[in-house]
Design an enzyme around this catalytic site. Structure first.
Site, PDB file in Angstrom:
ATOM      1  N   GLY A 106       0.831  -1.203   0.000  1.00 63.01           N
ATOM      2  CA  GLY A 106       0.000   0.000   0.000  1.00 63.01           C
ATOM      3  C   GLY A 106       0.858   1.242   0.000  1.00 63.01           C
ATOM      4  CG  ASN A 107      -0.181   4.713  -1.531  1.00 68.23           C
ATOM      5  OD1 ASN A 107      -0.856   5.582  -0.996  1.00 68.23           O
ATOM      6  ND2 ASN A 107      -0.587   4.060  -2.627  1.00 68.23           N
TER       7      ASN A 107
END
Ligand code: CTP
Length: 214
Positions: A21-22
């Site tokens: 993810g980020n």
């Protein structure tokens, strides 16, 4: 007008319990969606996984990975007058997500990643979108040059550039500071302020360019 907004991160599955993810919180895209709905526009918010409530008046389509976000946008962008792509879409995704949880074993683990499809760049090229197209450029250096490059490459009318190297604004923050670059050559600096106010500045630029905007 009918406006499509993408927001939040994407989660790229590694196995059933893990993902890549980020740090996107989704706050900027949700502020744009909320602001547009409050102005009386029809809003379709395509959102990655975030911890935010649906903005009043917006229709929300929740997705997880980049491929799912691509499909959701492809299906819905046709009926829209404007599209604002604020999502932080993963550029890479695991080539072969495991069907079962990967066990620790004894050695290391190498993940093979393959590129995702660029949703913003596909708007013109693949979806045939004719409306007003707004991209974001999250940069740590050469903001203007990179934003203008993205505008040309991805066929945008507006690019909202922000400096993600600053800890006090951007990812996760309630404030942002951006520059709004337009394909017609104009440029507007929006100094640090709450994301709702940055959203209002972006929506002003959108409304000024969409004929018969309500
Ligand atoms: N974007 C998208 N689909 C992707 C990647 C990016 O729609 N697969 C959109 C983002 O929503 C944003 C814009 O493209 O509006 C720019 O994203 P950014 O991550 O800054 O740029 P990249 O195209 O990934 O380029 P680079 O990694 O070279 O900065």
């Amino acid at each position: 007008m009918q406006i499509l907004v993408t927001a939040g991160p994407t989660w790229e599955a590694i196995d059933p319990v893990r993902y890549l993810g980020n740090r996107s919180s989704g706050k900027m895209g949700y502020a744009i969606a909320a602001g547009a709905a409050a102005r009386g526009h029809g809003v379709l918010l395509v959102s990655g996984p975030v911890a935010l409530p649906a903005p009043d008046g917006a229709e929300v389509v929740r997705v997880e990975g980049a491929a799912e976000m691509f499909d959701a946008v492809a299906e819905r962008i046709g009926g829209c007058d404007a599209a604002v792509m604020a999502a932080a879409v993963a550029d890479f995704t695991p080539a072969r997500p495991a069907g079962q949880k990967i066990k620790k074993g004894t050695g290391g683990l190498t993940l093979e990643l393959v590129p995702t499809r660029d949703i913003l760049a596909s708007a013109r090229e693949i979806f045939g979108f004719k409306g007003l197209l707004v991209g974001f450029a999250a940069e740590t250096e050469n903001l203007r040059e990179n934003a203008l490059g993205k505008m040309a490459r991805k066929g945008c009318d507006l690019v909202v550039g922000n400096d993600v190297s600053r800890a006090d604004i951007g990812f996760g923050s309630d404030d942002n500071e951006v520059s709004i670059f337009a394909a017609d050559g104009s440029e507007r600096a929006v100094g640090r302020r709450p994301k709702a106010e940055v959203a209002a500045a972006i929506l002003d630029e959108v409304e000024a360019r969409v004929p018969a905007a309500i």
